[in-house]
Design an enzyme around this catalytic site. Structure first.
Site, mmCIF file in Angstrom:
data_model
loop_
_atom_site.group_PDB
_atom_site.id
_atom_site.type_symbol
_atom_site.label_atom_id
_atom_site.label_comp_id
_atom_site.label_asym_id
_atom_site.label_seq_id
_atom_site.Cartn_x
_atom_site.Cartn_y
_atom_site.Cartn_z
ATOM 1 N N ARG A 35 51.684 -66.696 67.252
ATOM 2 C CA ARG A 35 50.659 -67.217 66.345
ATOM 3 C C ARG A 35 49.626 -68.033 67.119
ATOM 4 O O ARG A 35 48.434 -67.967 66.844
ATOM 5 C CB ARG A 35 51.312 -68.079 65.260
ATOM 6 N N MET A 54 45.307 -63.556 54.439
ATOM 7 C CA MET A 54 46.735 -63.643 54.152
ATOM 8 C C MET A 54 47.565 -64.178 55.326
ATOM 9 O O MET A 54 48.680 -63.720 55.558
ATOM 10 C CB MET A 54 47.263 -62.258 53.725
ATOM 11 N N ARG A 55 47.026 -65.129 56.068
ATOM 12 C CA ARG A 55 47.794 -65.785 57.137
ATOM 13 C C ARG A 55 47.690 -67.284 56.963
ATOM 14 O O ARG A 55 46.623 -67.787 56.582
ATOM 15 C CB ARG A 55 47.229 -65.455 58.539
ATOM 16 N N ASN A 64 39.486 -72.908 51.217
ATOM 17 C CA ASN A 64 40.206 -71.735 50.705
ATOM 18 C C ASN A 64 39.980 -71.623 49.210
ATOM 19 O O ASN A 64 39.756 -72.630 48.532
ATOM 20 C CB ASN A 64 41.710 -71.889 50.974
ATOM 21 N N HIS A 84 41.900 -70.168 45.725
ATOM 22 C CA HIS A 84 43.228 -69.762 45.246
ATOM 23 C C HIS A 84 43.131 -69.459 43.750
ATOM 24 O O HIS A 84 42.515 -70.227 43.003
ATOM 25 C CB HIS A 84 44.234 -70.888 45.509
ATOM 26 N N ASP A 139 44.898 -77.548 54.437
ATOM 27 C CA ASP A 139 45.772 -78.262 55.365
ATOM 28 C C ASP A 139 46.864 -77.278 55.796
ATOM 29 O O ASP A 139 46.792 -76.089 55.456
ATOM 30 C CB ASP A 139 46.319 -79.562 54.738
ATOM 31 N N GLY A 148 49.792 -76.784 54.826
ATOM 32 C CA GLY A 148 50.688 -76.285 53.790
ATOM 33 C C GLY A 148 50.125 -75.043 53.114
ATOM 34 O O GLY A 148 49.029 -74.577 53.425
ATOM 35 N N ASP A 159 48.377 -73.738 50.158
ATOM 36 C CA ASP A 159 47.542 -74.101 48.994
ATOM 37 C C ASP A 159 47.745 -75.552 48.554
ATOM 38 O O ASP A 159 47.705 -75.860 47.359
ATOM 39 C CB ASP A 159 47.839 -73.139 47.816
ATOM 40 N N GLU A 204 36.134 -66.928 40.225
ATOM 41 C CA GLU A 204 36.183 -67.216 41.664
ATOM 42 C C GLU A 204 34.814 -66.976 42.288
ATOM 43 O O GLU A 204 34.350 -67.733 43.143
ATOM 44 C CB GLU A 204 37.232 -66.333 42.359
HETATM 45 C C1 GRF Z 1 41.478 -63.763 45.425
HETATM 46 O O1 GRF Z 1 42.123 -63.774 44.163
HETATM 47 C C2 GRF Z 1 41.686 -65.089 46.118
HETATM 48 O O2 GRF Z 1 41.715 -66.181 45.233
HETATM 49 C C3 GRF Z 1 43.028 -64.911 46.766
HETATM 50 O O3 GRF Z 1 43.037 -63.583 47.200
HETATM 51 C C4 GRF Z 1 42.162 -62.798 46.395
HETATM 52 C C5 GRF Z 1 41.190 -62.149 47.329
HETATM 53 O O4 GRF Z 1 40.332 -61.257 46.677
HETATM 54 N N1 GRF Z 1 43.234 -65.887 47.796
HETATM 55 P P1 GRF Z 1 39.060 -60.679 47.440
HETATM 56 O O5 GRF Z 1 39.553 -60.068 48.732
HETATM 57 O O6 GRF Z 1 38.112 -61.814 47.682
HETATM 58 O O7 GRF Z 1 38.494 -59.644 46.513
#
Ligand code: GRF
Length: 221
Positions: free
Chosen positions: A69, A94-95, A111, A113, A145, A147, A149, A178
């Protein structure tokens, strides 16, 4: 002459619809940031196509290709710095990032979420919300941070959970929010209206409630 704009590096792993929302916001002249580069850890991510279409440099760094990593994060940091990135926006990346990496961009990693944190961190947030029977769901932009989320919250948007919702319908309703929330939160952060102070956010008097907490336009009164 146009004002200096904050340089964003957007990290992605998938579809990149949030990246698209940021690219669209940055295309507006009055937006205080620009996307300087996109980095994906997944070579097939559609987000890369979006970056190419917008004419933004895109880099693939497959985490699996690195021995550790630390090596992956070193390469990531180098790619971002080469592009002159000042702020890092995770958009479906996703990391997890280590405290070491985050220290290099101290207070400047964001980020998004798909839940009203601190409820439902981690994977499948919308499914978790449905399983618990919540009536109001939503999304959060927060400082990152080490952790999952857990970082201090910048802004949130709420949506109703409707009778008959399933994971797909709720996720779509949240995702639409979002796309409104992330550019707003980036604006708050890069203009210094919301800053990270230790483990908390400091909200400047210039920040309005309307910028910090959104309500879905389709929500019942
Ligand atoms: C979104 O729901 C975001 O909140 C989460 O992963 C998803 C990513 O969607 N972390 P995209 O790739 O931006 O369409």
């Amino acid at each position: 002459m146009s004002a200096v704009r904050a340089r964003l590096g957007v990290l992605v792993s998938g579809s990149g619809s949030n990246l698209q929302a940021l690219l669209d916001a940055c295309a507006r002249e009055d937006f205080p940031a620009e996307v300087a580069c996109v980095v994906s850890n997944v070579p097939t991510a559609f987000a890369l196509e979006r970056a190419r279409k917008a004419g933004v440099p895109a880099v693939v760094l497959e985490h699996k290709a690195f021995a550790s990593r630390a090596d992956f994060e070193r390469a990531l940091g180098e790619a971002l710095r080469r592009a002159g990135v000042e702020w890092v926006c995770l958009a479906g990346f996703m990391r997890l990032l280590s405290a070491d990496f985050l220290a290099g961009f101290s207070g400047r990693v964001l980020n998004i979420h798909p839940a009203l944190l601190p409820a439902f961190p981690g994977l499948h947030a919308q499914r978790q919300a449905l399983e618990r029977g919540v009536k109001i769901a939503g999304c959060t932009v927060h400082f990152v941070d080490a952790g999952t989320d857990t970082g201090p919250i910048i802004a949130q948007a709420a949506v109703p959970v409707l009778p008959g919702d399933d994971e797909a319908s709720l996720s779509a309703r949240i995702l639409a929010e979002e796309h409104r929330l992330y550019p707003l939160a980036v604006r708050l952060a890069v203009t210094g209206k919301v800053t990270l102070e230790g483990a908390r956010t400091r909200v400047d008097a210039r920040a309005t409630v309307g910028e910090l907490s959104l309500r879905s336009p389709g929500a019942p009164p």
